[in-house]
Design a protein around this motif. Sequence first.
Motif: not given
Length: 194
Positions: A143-168
Amino acid sequence: DAFLAQHPPDAQAHRLLSARAKKGRPWLYFAPAFAAAALAIALVFVVPPPPDDISFKGGPSISFRVKLPEQEIRRGIDGEALPPGTAVQLSIDPRDRSHVAVYAVDHRGEVTRVFDLAVEGPRDLPQSLVLDEAPESERILVIFSDRALDEELIVAEAKSAFARAGGSLEKMENFSLEGAMVRSILLRKTAKPS
């Protein structure tokens, strides 16, 4: 004038051209081979190799090298099967971004932070990742950004992307974070050779 009368220029030209035509040009027999060799050299030195990084035009990019046990270091290929013990060295080009965070997503959708650091310019990340004995694949998120991002936000978005992919992990797509660009690679694991 007597010489020209005895040896007219038109006749001399015809005689020289006829002699050349009869003699032939043996080098012409090799012309196709020379042309093929020149083309091969041009392709090797002029045509650029295919890109080995994962990026969008003009944006940050990632690439990686792998060191398999008892083998040479080579360029890694997104999605290739790798045995346990393989070292994976990530290289990044953040372009205009100044911060990079690296997370791993496992086959259960668990998200783990690997690195979080300020960066400037293209570089290798500080240490290699070494594939463990677990046979399941992992997706590495960069993840490339201009500043450190909130870890909880990153984890939540990653888990959501995993769920949208049907766990694949294979079907998991990069996701959007405000002010950030996400790139990823899939590391498939092979069984440990017996």
